[in-house]
Design a protein around this motif. Structure first.
Motif, PDB file in Angstrom:
ATOM      1  N   ALA A  54       0.831  -1.206   0.000  1.00  0.00           N
ATOM      2  CA  ALA A  54       0.000   0.000   0.000  1.00  0.00           C
ATOM      3  C   ALA A  54       0.865   1.256   0.000  1.00  0.00           C
ATOM      4  O   ALA A  54       0.616   2.195  -0.763  1.00  0.00           O
ATOM      5  CB  ALA A  54      -0.931  -0.013   1.207  1.00  0.00           C
ATOM      6  N   TRP A  55       1.866   1.279   0.850  1.00  0.00           N
ATOM      7  CA  TRP A  55       2.753   2.452   0.892  1.00  0.00           C
ATOM      8  C   TRP A  55       3.543   2.597  -0.405  1.00  0.00           C
ATOM      9  O   TRP A  55       3.825   3.711  -0.845  1.00  0.00           O
ATOM     10  CB  TRP A  55       3.674   2.402   2.105  1.00  0.00           C
ATOM     11  N   LEU A  56       3.882   1.472  -1.009  1.00  0.00           N
ATOM     12  CA  LEU A  56       4.559   1.521  -2.306  1.00  0.00           C
ATOM     13  C   LEU A  56       3.641   2.130  -3.371  1.00  0.00           C
ATOM     14  O   LEU A  56       4.085   2.942  -4.195  1.00  0.00           O
ATOM     15  CB  LEU A  56       5.004   0.119  -2.718  1.00  0.00           C
ATOM     16  N   LEU A  57       2.371   1.759  -3.348  1.00  0.00           N
ATOM     17  CA  LEU A  57       1.412   2.334  -4.286  1.00  0.00           C
ATOM     18  C   LEU A  57       1.236   3.840  -4.062  1.00  0.00           C
ATOM     19  O   LEU A  57       1.186   4.624  -5.006  1.00  0.00           O
ATOM     20  CB  LEU A  57       0.060   1.631  -4.167  1.00  0.00           C
ATOM     21  N   ILE A  58       1.143   4.238  -2.805  1.00  0.00           N
ATOM     22  CA  ILE A  58       0.994   5.666  -2.494  1.00  0.00           C
ATOM     23  C   ILE A  58       2.243   6.436  -2.936  1.00  0.00           C
ATOM     24  O   ILE A  58       2.147   7.509  -3.549  1.00  0.00           O
ATOM     25  CB  ILE A  58       0.708   5.864  -0.992  1.00  0.00           C
ATOM     26  N   GLY A  59       3.415   5.881  -2.667  1.00  0.00           N
ATOM     27  CA  GLY A  59       4.661   6.517  -3.118  1.00  0.00           C
ATOM     28  C   GLY A  59       4.752   6.574  -4.633  1.00  0.00           C
ATOM     29  O   GLY A  59       5.214   7.571  -5.197  1.00  0.00           O
ATOM     30  N   SER A  60       4.282   5.525  -5.287  1.00  0.00           N
ATOM     31  CA  SER A  60       4.281   5.521  -6.755  1.00  0.00           C
ATOM     32  C   SER A  60       3.352   6.599  -7.299  1.00  0.00           C
ATOM     33  O   SER A  60       3.658   7.247  -8.300  1.00  0.00           O
ATOM     34  CB  SER A  60       3.837   4.152  -7.283  1.00  0.00           C
ATOM     35  N   GLY A  61       2.227   6.782  -6.632  1.00  0.00           N
ATOM     36  CA  GLY A  61       1.311   7.851  -7.036  1.00  0.00           C
ATOM     37  C   GLY A  61       1.961   9.226  -6.936  1.00  0.00           C
ATOM     38  O   GLY A  61       1.833  10.057  -7.838  1.00  0.00           O
ATOM     39  N   LEU A  62       2.693   9.437  -5.855  1.00  0.00           N
ATOM     40  CA  LEU A  62       3.399  10.713  -5.702  1.00  0.00           C
ATOM     41  C   LEU A  62       4.492  10.873  -6.759  1.00  0.00           C
ATOM     42  O   LEU A  62       4.700  11.971  -7.290  1.00  0.00           O
ATOM     43  CB  LEU A  62       3.991  10.829  -4.302  1.00  0.00           C
ATOM     44  N   ALA A  63       5.177   9.774  -7.065  1.00  0.00           N
ATOM     45  CA  ALA A  63       6.230   9.824  -8.087  1.00  0.00           C
ATOM     46  C   ALA A  63       5.644  10.130  -9.462  1.00  0.00           C
ATOM     47  O   ALA A  63       6.186  10.942 -10.221  1.00  0.00           O
ATOM     48  CB  ALA A  63       7.000   8.505  -8.122  1.00  0.00           C
ATOM     49  N   VAL A  64       4.516   9.498  -9.794  1.00  0.00           N
ATOM     50  CA  VAL A  64       3.860   9.758 -11.087  1.00  0.00           C
ATOM     51  C   VAL A  64       3.391  11.202 -11.155  1.00  0.00           C
ATOM     52  O   VAL A  64       3.539  11.866 -12.186  1.00  0.00           O
ATOM     53  CB  VAL A  64       2.689   8.775 -11.314  1.00  0.00           C
ATOM     54  N   LEU A  65       2.845  11.712 -10.057  1.00  0.00           N
ATOM     55  CA  LEU A  65       2.396  13.103 -10.028  1.00  0.00           C
ATOM     56  C   LEU A  65       3.568  14.056 -10.247  1.00  0.00           C
ATOM     57  O   LEU A  65       3.474  15.013 -11.025  1.00  0.00           O
ATOM     58  CB  LEU A  65       1.710  13.399  -8.699  1.00  0.00           C
ATOM     59  N   SER A  66       4.684  13.788  -9.586  1.00  0.00           N
ATOM     60  CA  SER A  66       5.872  14.620  -9.734  1.00  0.00           C
ATOM     61  C   SER A  66       6.420  14.552 -11.164  1.00  0.00           C
ATOM     62  O   SER A  66       6.738  15.582 -11.776  1.00  0.00           O
ATOM     63  CB  SER A  66       6.930  14.167  -8.737  1.00  0.00           C
ATOM     64  N   TRP A  67       6.523  13.338 -11.686  1.00  0.00           N
ATOM     65  CA  TRP A  67       7.022  13.138 -13.048  1.00  0.00           C
ATOM     66  C   TRP A  67       6.130  13.865 -14.062  1.00  0.00           C
ATOM     67  O   TRP A  67       6.614  14.555 -14.954  1.00  0.00           O
ATOM     68  CB  TRP A  67       7.085  11.649 -13.358  1.00  0.00           C
ATOM     69  N   GLY A  68       4.828  13.702 -13.924  1.00  0.00           N
ATOM     70  CA  GLY A  68       3.885  14.333 -14.846  1.00  0.00           C
ATOM     71  C   GLY A  68       3.931  15.845 -14.769  1.00  0.00           C
ATOM     72  O   GLY A  68       3.846  16.535 -15.786  1.00  0.00           O
TER      73      GLY A  68
END
Length: 81
Positions: A54-68
């Motif tokens: 779950a924390w990996l998914l949340i971190g991935s969401g933040l990474a995708v938001l930053s990348w985008g």
């Protein structure tokens, strides 16, 4: 305005709109990752493996938001030149 300048202007507008659509797609993906992580965390918080996922998914969401966000800004700068 002559015909070619109108075409150029419209092409530039289409490019701006395409960039905005791409930024919205990054945002939707980031929200989906974060929501999936929050749901897994909510329902399976007693499982260490699923909590880590779950924390990996949340971190991935933040990474995708930053990348985008960075990609949107870079493409916007290039289009404006």
């Amino acid at each position: 305005m002559d015909d070619s300048s109108v075409r150029d202007h419209l092409a530039l507008e289409r490019t701006h709109l395409a960039n905005e659509r791409t930024a919205l797609a990054y945002l939707r993906t980031a929200l989906a990752f974060a929501a999936a992580g929050a749901a897994v965390l909510h329902f399976y918080s007693n499982s260490p493996l699923l909590s880590a996922l779950a924390w990996l998914l949340i971190g991935s969401g933040l990474a995708v938001l930053s990348w985008g966000g960075r990609r949107f800004a870079e493409v916007r700068r290039r289009i404006s030149r």
